[in-house]
Design a protein around this motif. Structure first.
Motif, PDB file in Angstrom:
ATOM      1  N   GLN A 183       0.834  -1.201   0.000  1.00 23.07           N
ATOM      2  CA  GLN A 183       0.000   0.000   0.000  1.00 23.07           C
ATOM      3  C   GLN A 183       0.868   1.252   0.000  1.00 23.07           C
ATOM      4  OE1 GLN A 183      -3.123  -0.332  -0.410  1.00 23.07           O
ATOM      5  NE2 GLN A 183      -4.396   1.059   0.772  1.00 23.07           N
ATOM      6  N   LYS A 184       1.954   1.211   0.761  1.00 24.56           N
ATOM      7  CA  LYS A 184       2.861   2.357   0.818  1.00 24.56           C
ATOM      8  C   LYS A 184       3.440   2.643  -0.566  1.00 24.56           C
ATOM      9  CE  LYS A 184       6.035   2.564   4.081  1.00 24.56           C
ATOM     10  NZ  LYS A 184       7.317   2.285   4.802  1.00 24.56           N
ATOM     11  N   GLU A 185       3.879   1.600  -1.252  1.00 30.15           N
ATOM     12  CA  GLU A 185       4.470   1.781  -2.577  1.00 30.15           C
ATOM     13  C   GLU A 185       3.442   2.301  -3.579  1.00 30.15           C
ATOM     14  OE1 GLU A 185       6.220  -1.980  -3.444  1.00 30.15           O
ATOM     15  OE2 GLU A 185       8.028  -1.589  -2.223  1.00 30.15           O
ATOM     16  N   GLN A 186       2.216   1.774  -3.510  1.00 30.11           N
ATOM     17  CA  GLN A 186       1.161   2.243  -4.409  1.00 30.11           C
ATOM     18  C   GLN A 186       0.857   3.726  -4.167  1.00 30.11           C
ATOM     19  OE1 GLN A 186      -2.103  -0.435  -3.658  1.00 30.11           O
ATOM     20  NE2 GLN A 186      -1.345  -1.998  -5.074  1.00 30.11           N
ATOM     21  N   LYS A 187       0.811   4.104  -2.897  1.00 31.68           N
ATOM     22  CA  LYS A 187       0.506   5.505  -2.574  1.00 31.68           C
ATOM     23  C   LYS A 187       1.650   6.430  -2.960  1.00 31.68           C
ATOM     24  CE  LYS A 187      -3.034   4.966   0.955  1.00 31.68           C
ATOM     25  NZ  LYS A 187      -3.542   5.428   2.269  1.00 31.68           N
ATOM     26  N   LEU A 188       2.874   5.943  -2.852  1.00 30.42           N
ATOM     27  CA  LEU A 188       4.016   6.759  -3.252  1.00 30.42           C
ATOM     28  C   LEU A 188       4.035   6.984  -4.759  1.00 30.42           C
ATOM     29  CD1 LEU A 188       6.848   5.394  -0.931  1.00 30.42           C
ATOM     30  CD2 LEU A 188       5.869   7.693  -0.909  1.00 30.42           C
ATOM     31  N   VAL A 189       3.707   5.943  -5.516  1.00 29.29           N
ATOM     32  CA  VAL A 189       3.625   6.098  -6.975  1.00 29.29           C
ATOM     33  C   VAL A 189       2.524   7.096  -7.323  1.00 29.29           C
ATOM     34  CG1 VAL A 189       2.999   4.945  -9.141  1.00 29.29           C
ATOM     35  CG2 VAL A 189       4.594   3.853  -7.567  1.00 29.29           C
ATOM     36  N   GLN A 190       1.374   6.946  -6.689  1.00 26.71           N
ATOM     37  CA  GLN A 190       0.252   7.868  -6.933  1.00 26.71           C
ATOM     38  C   GLN A 190       0.646   9.301  -6.578  1.00 26.71           C
ATOM     39  OE1 GLN A 190      -3.198   7.129  -4.483  1.00 26.71           O
ATOM     40  NE2 GLN A 190      -4.569   8.217  -5.861  1.00 26.71           N
ATOM     41  N   PHE A 191       1.354   9.462  -5.479  1.00 26.13           N
ATOM     42  CA  PHE A 191       1.817  10.787  -5.044  1.00 26.13           C
ATOM     43  C   PHE A 191       2.735  11.417  -6.097  1.00 26.13           C
ATOM     44  CE2 PHE A 191       5.569  12.861  -3.067  1.00 26.13           C
ATOM     45  CZ  PHE A 191       4.977  14.036  -2.656  1.00 26.13           C
ATOM     46  N   LEU A 192       3.664  10.630  -6.620  1.00 27.38           N
ATOM     47  CA  LEU A 192       4.610  11.148  -7.615  1.00 27.38           C
ATOM     48  C   LEU A 192       3.897  11.518  -8.922  1.00 27.38           C
ATOM     49  CD1 LEU A 192       7.655   8.774  -7.032  1.00 27.38           C
ATOM     50  CD2 LEU A 192       7.460  11.177  -6.383  1.00 27.38           C
ATOM     51  N   VAL A 193       2.922  10.708  -9.301  1.00 28.03           N
ATOM     52  CA  VAL A 193       2.156  11.022 -10.517  1.00 28.03           C
ATOM     53  C   VAL A 193       1.385  12.330 -10.319  1.00 28.03           C
ATOM     54  CG1 VAL A 193       0.235  10.273 -11.981  1.00 28.03           C
ATOM     55  CG2 VAL A 193       2.007   8.637 -11.327  1.00 28.03           C
ATOM     56  N   GLN A 194       0.812  12.504  -9.138  1.00 25.98           N
ATOM     57  CA  GLN A 194       0.076  13.742  -8.843  1.00 25.98           C
ATOM     58  C   GLN A 194       1.013  14.950  -8.832  1.00 25.98           C
ATOM     59  OE1 GLN A 194      -1.780  12.684  -5.117  1.00 25.98           O
ATOM     60  NE2 GLN A 194      -3.614  11.859  -6.107  1.00 25.98           N
ATOM     61  N   LYS A 195       2.281  14.727  -8.531  1.00 31.47           N
ATOM     62  CA  LYS A 195       3.270  15.812  -8.549  1.00 31.47           C
ATOM     63  C   LYS A 195       3.746  16.134  -9.962  1.00 31.47           C
ATOM     64  CE  LYS A 195       5.368  17.612  -5.565  1.00 31.47           C
ATOM     65  NZ  LYS A 195       5.235  18.956  -4.948  1.00 31.47           N
ATOM     66  N   GLY A 196       3.305  15.309 -10.940  1.00 31.30           N
ATOM     67  CA  GLY A 196       3.631  15.633 -12.323  1.00 31.30           C
ATOM     68  C   GLY A 196       4.642  14.724 -12.990  1.00 31.30           C
ATOM     69  N   PHE A 197       4.990  13.610 -12.359  1.00 31.74           N
ATOM     70  CA  PHE A 197       5.926  12.675 -12.973  1.00 31.74           C
ATOM     71  C   PHE A 197       5.166  11.573 -13.698  1.00 31.74           C
ATOM     72  CE2 PHE A 197       8.077  14.577  -9.336  1.00 31.74           C
ATOM     73  CZ  PHE A 197       9.271  14.974  -9.897  1.00 31.74           C
ATOM     74  N   SER A 198       5.776  11.017 -14.719  1.00 34.18           N
ATOM     75  CA  SER A 198       5.136   9.925 -15.463  1.00 34.18           C
ATOM     76  C   SER A 198       5.132   8.663 -14.603  1.00 34.18           C
ATOM     77  CB  SER A 198       5.906   9.654 -16.753  1.00 34.18           C
ATOM     78  OG  SER A 198       7.206   9.151 -16.466  1.00 34.18           O
TER      79      SER A 198
END
Length: 271
Positions: A183-198
């Protein structure tokens, strides 16, 4: 025909002059102009003005004041052409005059969308820590053309994107210490995408980032979510309760063996 009776320098505003006209033996204030218009129109005491001249001078002065406000608007920070155009429209400047002013500002190098976009990308990357996708959206909102955006974003290299994404992920992980590893890894990926990264950069960042996944932290996390689930399903029959708790914890991303271990220990405590 009215003629200029007096030209008086404004006390509060530099480089502006009050024009007093005399007509039928009476002199009174009529309008004000900037120093530029005063010189361009060769205004002097005793000069006669038609009604058309007066209307034209007043209109020219209104446009000049709008232009000066635009210069002041640009003095605080760099602006895109669209931002300046929107500002002038809010000042009720006619559309055709806005085009002329934008062209003049461009010609004098007061506005330059390429320079604006280059600086915008650097600021959003270095200070706001944003990824290229968000920056592109914000540049679009500011009316920057596609080819200019692409050129500006070229300075944001893939290596810089990855380094920043890793930095953000390592810092943000503290917010998810009560989550399962998955869950932590999924949320971190989602966070980075929301920050504008692919997605690809976000996934690569997670591989290279120093993410804490120690057993004590996982045990604490499953205990927290497990206790919540236990209270929720406590009144259920033992077998049904066990199944519902397992489903709830599995949805939170915890592995099956850790879930069974926690439930076994909890059931022993309750006996």
């Amino acid at each position: 025909m009215p003629k200029i009776d007096k030209i008086q320098a404004a006390k509060k505003t530099k480089a502006r002059y009050h024009i007093h006209l005399e007509e039928e033996g009476r002199a009174e204030y009529s309008f004000s102009v900037s120093e530029d218009i005063l010189i361009q129109e060769d205004l002097f005491k005793g000069k006669e003005l038609t009604k058309e001249d007066i209307d034209r001078l007043r209109h020219s002065d209104e446009l000049d004041k709008a232009y000066q406000r635009a210069l002041n608007y640009l003095s605080y920070r760099m602006r895109s052409e669209k931002e300046v155009a929107v500002y002038l429209k809010e000042q009720e400047v006619p559309e055709e005059e806005i085009s002329h002013m934008i062209e003049k500002l461009r010609r004098l190098d007061f506005i330059n969308d390429q320079r604006f976009a280059d600086a915008f990308v650097r600021t959003k990357r270095d200070q706001s820590k944003k990824g290229p996708n968000i920056i592109r959206q914000e540049l679009k909102q500011k009316g920057v053309e596609e080819n200019i955006m692409n050129k500006s974003l070229d300075q944001y290299t893939p290596e810089e994107q990855l380094d920043l994404a890793i930095e953000l992920a390592e810092k943000k992980q503290r917010s998810y210490k009560k989550e399962s590893t998955r869950q932590k890894e999924q949320k971190l990926v989602q966070f980075l995408v929301q920050k504008g990264f692919s997605h690809s950069v976000a996934a690569e960042a997670l591989k290279e980032a120093d993410i804490d996944n120690d057993e004590d932290e996982q045990q604490e996390a499953i205990s927290g979510w497990g206790e919540k689930s236990w209270r929720k399903f406590e009144s259920e029959a033992p077998y049904k309760r066990r199944q519902k708790i397992k489903q709830a914890l599995y949805r939170r991303g915890f592995p099956g063996d850790l879930i069974d271990q926690w439930i076994d220990e909890k059931e022993m405590e309750e006996e």
